[in-house]
Enzyme design. Structure first.
Site, PDB file in Angstrom:
ATOM      1  N   HIS A   1      -4.293  -3.491   6.455  1.00 30.48           N
ATOM      2  CA  HIS A   1      -4.145  -3.754   5.011  1.00 30.48           C
ATOM      3  C   HIS A   1      -5.516  -4.198   4.498  1.00 30.48           C
ATOM      4  O   HIS A   1      -5.783  -5.385   4.299  1.00 30.48           O
ATOM      5  CB  HIS A   1      -3.088  -4.835   4.765  1.00 30.48           C
ATOM      6  CG  HIS A   1      -3.004  -5.246   3.321  1.00 30.48           C
ATOM      7  ND1 HIS A   1      -2.647  -4.379   2.325  1.00 30.48           N
ATOM      8  CD2 HIS A   1      -3.272  -6.432   2.705  1.00 30.48           C
ATOM      9  CE1 HIS A   1      -2.675  -5.008   1.163  1.00 30.48           C
ATOM     10  NE2 HIS A   1      -3.062  -6.251   1.367  1.00 30.48           N
TER      11      HIS A   1
ATOM     12  N   ASP B   1       0.841  -1.204   0.000  1.00 27.13           N
ATOM     13  CA  ASP B   1       0.000   0.000   0.000  1.00 27.13           C
ATOM     14  C   ASP B   1       0.876   1.256   0.000  1.00 27.13           C
ATOM     15  O   ASP B   1       0.587   2.236  -0.694  1.00 27.13           O
ATOM     16  CB  ASP B   1      -0.908  -0.009   1.235  1.00 27.13           C
ATOM     17  CG  ASP B   1      -1.599  -1.349   1.400  1.00 27.13           C
ATOM     18  OD1 ASP B   1      -2.478  -1.657   0.592  1.00 27.13           O
ATOM     19  OD2 ASP B   1      -1.234  -2.105   2.323  1.00 27.13           O
TER      20      ASP B   1
HETATM   21  N1  LIG Z   1      -0.389  -8.241   2.416  1.00 29.14           N
HETATM   22  C1  LIG Z   1      -0.425  -7.985   1.129  1.00 29.14           C
HETATM   23  O1  LIG Z   1      -0.140  -6.849   0.702  1.00 29.14           O
HETATM   24  C2  LIG Z   1      -0.809  -9.029   0.119  1.00 29.14           C
HETATM   25  C3  LIG Z   1      -1.257 -10.255   0.529  1.00 29.14           C
HETATM   26  N2  LIG Z   1      -1.626 -11.213  -0.382  1.00 29.14           N
HETATM   27  C4  LIG Z   1      -2.072 -12.506   0.144  1.00 29.14           C
HETATM   28  O2  LIG Z   1      -1.004 -13.459   0.069  1.00 29.14           O
HETATM   29  C5  LIG Z   1      -1.550 -14.779   0.104  1.00 29.14           C
HETATM   30  C6  LIG Z   1      -0.894 -15.664  -0.959  1.00 29.14           C
HETATM   31  O3  LIG Z   1      -1.226 -15.191  -2.245  1.00 29.14           O
HETATM   32  P1  LIG Z   1      -0.828 -16.002  -3.561  1.00 29.14           P
HETATM   33  O4  LIG Z   1       0.597 -16.414  -3.511  1.00 29.14           O
HETATM   34  O5  LIG Z   1      -1.310 -15.213  -4.710  1.00 29.14           O
HETATM   35  O6  LIG Z   1      -1.771 -17.295  -3.399  1.00 29.14           O
HETATM   36  P2  LIG Z   1      -1.591 -18.731  -4.073  1.00 29.14           P
HETATM   37  O7  LIG Z   1      -2.879 -19.443  -3.884  1.00 29.14           O
HETATM   38  O8  LIG Z   1      -1.026 -18.616  -5.437  1.00 29.14           O
HETATM   39  O9  LIG Z   1      -0.479 -19.415  -3.158  1.00 29.14           O
HETATM   40  C7  LIG Z   1      -0.688 -19.716  -1.829  1.00 29.14           C
HETATM   41  C8  LIG Z   1       0.141 -20.950  -1.516  1.00 29.14           C
HETATM   42  O10 LIG Z   1       0.050 -21.197  -0.123  1.00 29.14           O
HETATM   43  C9  LIG Z   1       0.015 -22.589   0.070  1.00 29.14           C
HETATM   44  N3  LIG Z   1      -0.514 -22.878   1.399  1.00 29.14           N
HETATM   45  C10 LIG Z   1      -1.800 -22.939   1.811  1.00 29.14           C
HETATM   46  N4  LIG Z   1      -1.869 -23.289   3.099  1.00 29.14           N
HETATM   47  C11 LIG Z   1      -0.595 -23.415   3.538  1.00 29.14           C
HETATM   48  C12 LIG Z   1      -0.019 -23.765   4.790  1.00 29.14           C
HETATM   49  N5  LIG Z   1      -0.769 -24.067   5.856  1.00 29.14           N
HETATM   50  N6  LIG Z   1       1.331 -23.809   4.867  1.00 29.14           N
HETATM   51  C13 LIG Z   1       2.103 -23.539   3.796  1.00 29.14           C
HETATM   52  N7  LIG Z   1       1.606 -23.216   2.591  1.00 29.14           N
HETATM   53  C14 LIG Z   1       0.268 -23.149   2.462  1.00 29.14           C
HETATM   54  C15 LIG Z   1      -0.837 -23.095  -1.081  1.00 29.14           C
HETATM   55  O11 LIG Z   1      -0.616 -24.486  -1.325  1.00 29.14           O
HETATM   56  C16 LIG Z   1      -0.367 -22.211  -2.214  1.00 29.14           C
HETATM   57  O12 LIG Z   1       0.700 -22.811  -2.948  1.00 29.14           O
HETATM   58  C17 LIG Z   1      -3.072 -14.605  -0.054  1.00 29.14           C
HETATM   59  O13 LIG Z   1      -3.682 -14.693   1.219  1.00 29.14           O
HETATM   60  C18 LIG Z   1      -3.187 -13.201  -0.610  1.00 29.14           C
HETATM   61  O14 LIG Z   1      -4.447 -12.618  -0.348  1.00 29.14           O
HETATM   62  C19 LIG Z   1      -1.541 -10.981  -1.725  1.00 29.14           C
HETATM   63  C20 LIG Z   1      -1.084  -9.772  -2.188  1.00 29.14           C
HETATM   64  C21 LIG Z   1      -0.699  -8.699  -1.302  1.00 29.14           C
HETATM   65  O1  LIG Z   2      -6.222  -7.465  -2.704  1.00 26.73           O
HETATM   66  C1  LIG Z   2      -5.888  -8.628  -2.439  1.00 26.73           C
HETATM   67  O2  LIG Z   2      -6.661  -9.523  -2.078  1.00 26.73           O
HETATM   68  C2  LIG Z   2      -4.426  -8.950  -2.513  1.00 26.73           C
HETATM   69  C3  LIG Z   2      -3.762  -7.896  -1.739  1.00 26.73           C
HETATM   70  O3  LIG Z   2      -3.762  -7.938  -0.531  1.00 26.73           O
HETATM   71  C4  LIG Z   2      -3.337  -6.709  -2.451  1.00 26.73           C
HETATM   72  O4  LIG Z   2      -3.128  -6.733  -3.665  1.00 26.73           O
HETATM   73  O5  LIG Z   2      -3.175  -5.690  -1.779  1.00 26.73           O
END
Ligand SMILES: NC(=O)C1=CN([C@@H]2O[C@H](COP(=O)(O)OP(=O)(O)OC[C@H]3O[C@@H](n4cnc5c(N)ncnc54)[C@H](O)[C@@H]3O)[C@@H](O)[C@H]2O)C=CC1
Ligand SMILES: O=C([O-])CC(=O)C(=O)O
Length: 327
Positions: free
Chosen positions: A187, A159
């Site tokens: 967030h 952000d």
């Molecule tokens: N804080 C932020 O600014 C942001 C947060 N996110 C969040 O990050 C997270 C991951 O996003 P992506 O990589 O796109 O999702 P994704 O679905 O591509 O990957 C998530 C991975 O986590 C694994 N996983 C699930 N449970 C698990 C566990 N207990 N232990 C270890 N691995 C586990 C899954 O098998 C999968 O490979 C989501 O919750 C998303 O909303 C995404 C973008 C920005």
């Molecule tokens: O918006 C979402 O769900 C993924 C995220 O946290 C971001 O891009 O800031």
């Protein structure tokens, strides 16, 4: 070359993982003179895909990659780690708020917090990326009673970076011309991107943008950027999230630039009237591996109302997950 440090990444076979691991291994997070040993955690069904990622990591022959551990056991993944990036969690789809993920994702962070408590270095730096990041960080922290609560942080850096980029685009400045932007709070769509103390080319930002654009375009654009990316890409932001995670950890470990600060979700200590017991986005400087909240910023009524609204949401999220806290 320094002695290697151990860096755990969960969800290592996911979208963000794929954008993150290669940059950590290449030295983008901790510097080209700091070798790393990666500890990659995935759920059991994702281990074959994770093996493919490990093969690719090895094939890069990075000078700074001194080893890879790939596992589905959190006790192995967090053993002796100096850094832990908790990414593994479900992402949201269109029409969802991040807090809608709390039920599905919250349960991941209690056992991981406990495993970190039991196995990580006492100085471990934990960044929670998986959404809803602030409250997941609180769950992990509350399950790690033997560690300093300040070992646990949540990511609002994406952000923060989005806010810088919006200001740069609007004013024709470079990203590097912009300083002292703050993301207060959660967030989520209640976050408060504050430019009252920000500067563009050394002059107050608010003198270079008009209030109507600030209130009517800038704030909602930053608040809703995650949803806009999901709409455009059909999947949530991954490369920019990975980049922000690297920025967060690099600044925490190696320090912030003189005259600037970064936004970090950290345990509230009551600063700026925010109740302790939530992980709240604050302006922070970092030095010698420690963060400190920037104190003494003037807060007007406009800011106060928005800082309180996002605090209220965090307290509500906390109330819904207290059953996951260690007794
Ligand atoms: N804080 C932020 O600014 C942001 C947060 N996110 C969040 O990050 C997270 C991951 O996003 P992506 O990589 O796109 O999702 P994704 O679905 O591509 O990957 C998530 C991975 O986590 C694994 N996983 C699930 N449970 C698990 C566990 N207990 N232990 C270890 N691995 C586990 C899954 O098998 C999968 O490979 C989501 O919750 C998303 O909303 C995404 C973008 C920005
Ligand atoms: O918006 C979402 O769900 C993924 C995220 O946290 C971001 O891009 O800031």
């Amino acid at each position: 070359m320094k002695a290697p440090v151990r860096v755990a990444v969960t969800g290592a076979a996911g979208q963000i993982g794929y954008a993150l691991l290669f940059r950590i291994a290449a030295g983008d997070m901790l510097g080209p003179d700091q070798p790393v040993i990666l500890h990659l955690l995935e759920i059991t069904p994702a281990l074959p895909a994770l093996q493919g990622v490990v093969m690719e990591l090895n094939d890069c022959a990075f000078p700074t990659l001194h080893g890879v551990v790939a596992t589905d056991d959190a006790n192995v993944a967090f053993k002796d780690v100096d850094f832990a990036l908790l990414v593994g969690a479900r992402p949201r789809g269109p029409g969802m708020e991040r807090k809608d993920l709390l039920e599905a994702n919250g349960a991941i962070f209690a056992p991981q917090g406990k495993a970190i408590n039991d196995h990580a270095k006492r100085s471990v730096k934990v960044l929670v990326v998986g959404n809803p990041a602030n409250t997941n960080a609180l769950i992990a922290q509350s399950n790690a009673p033997d560690l300093d609560p300040n070992c646990f942080t949540a990511m609002v850096r994406l952000d923060h970076n989005r806010a810088i980029s919006q200001l740069a685009e609007k004013t024709g400045a470079l990203n590097t011309d912009i300083a002292q932007v703050t993301i207060w709070g959660n967030h989520s769509s209640t976050q408060y991107p504050d430019v009252h103390h920000a500067s563009i080319k050394g002059k107050p930002a608010l003198e270079q943008i008009d209030q109507a654009w600030y209130e009517g375009t800038f704030i909602p654009t930053v608040q809703q950027r995650g949803a806009a990316i999901i709409k455009a890409r059909g999947a949530s932001s991954a490369a920019s999230a990975a980049s922000a995670a690297i920025d967060h950890m690099r600044n925490w470990a190696l320090g912030t630039a003189e005259g600037d600060w970064v936004s970090m979700g950290i345990p509230s200590d009551g600063s700026y009237g925010i109740e302790p017991g939530v992980i709240y986005g604050y302006p922070c400087t970092c030095k010698d591996g420690k963060f400190a909240i920037v104190q003494g910023l003037a807060i007007n009524e406009f800011s106060r109302a928005r800082m309180d609204a996002t605090e209220k949401e965090l307290r509500e999220e906390r109330a819904g997950v207290e059953h996951l806290f260690a007794k």
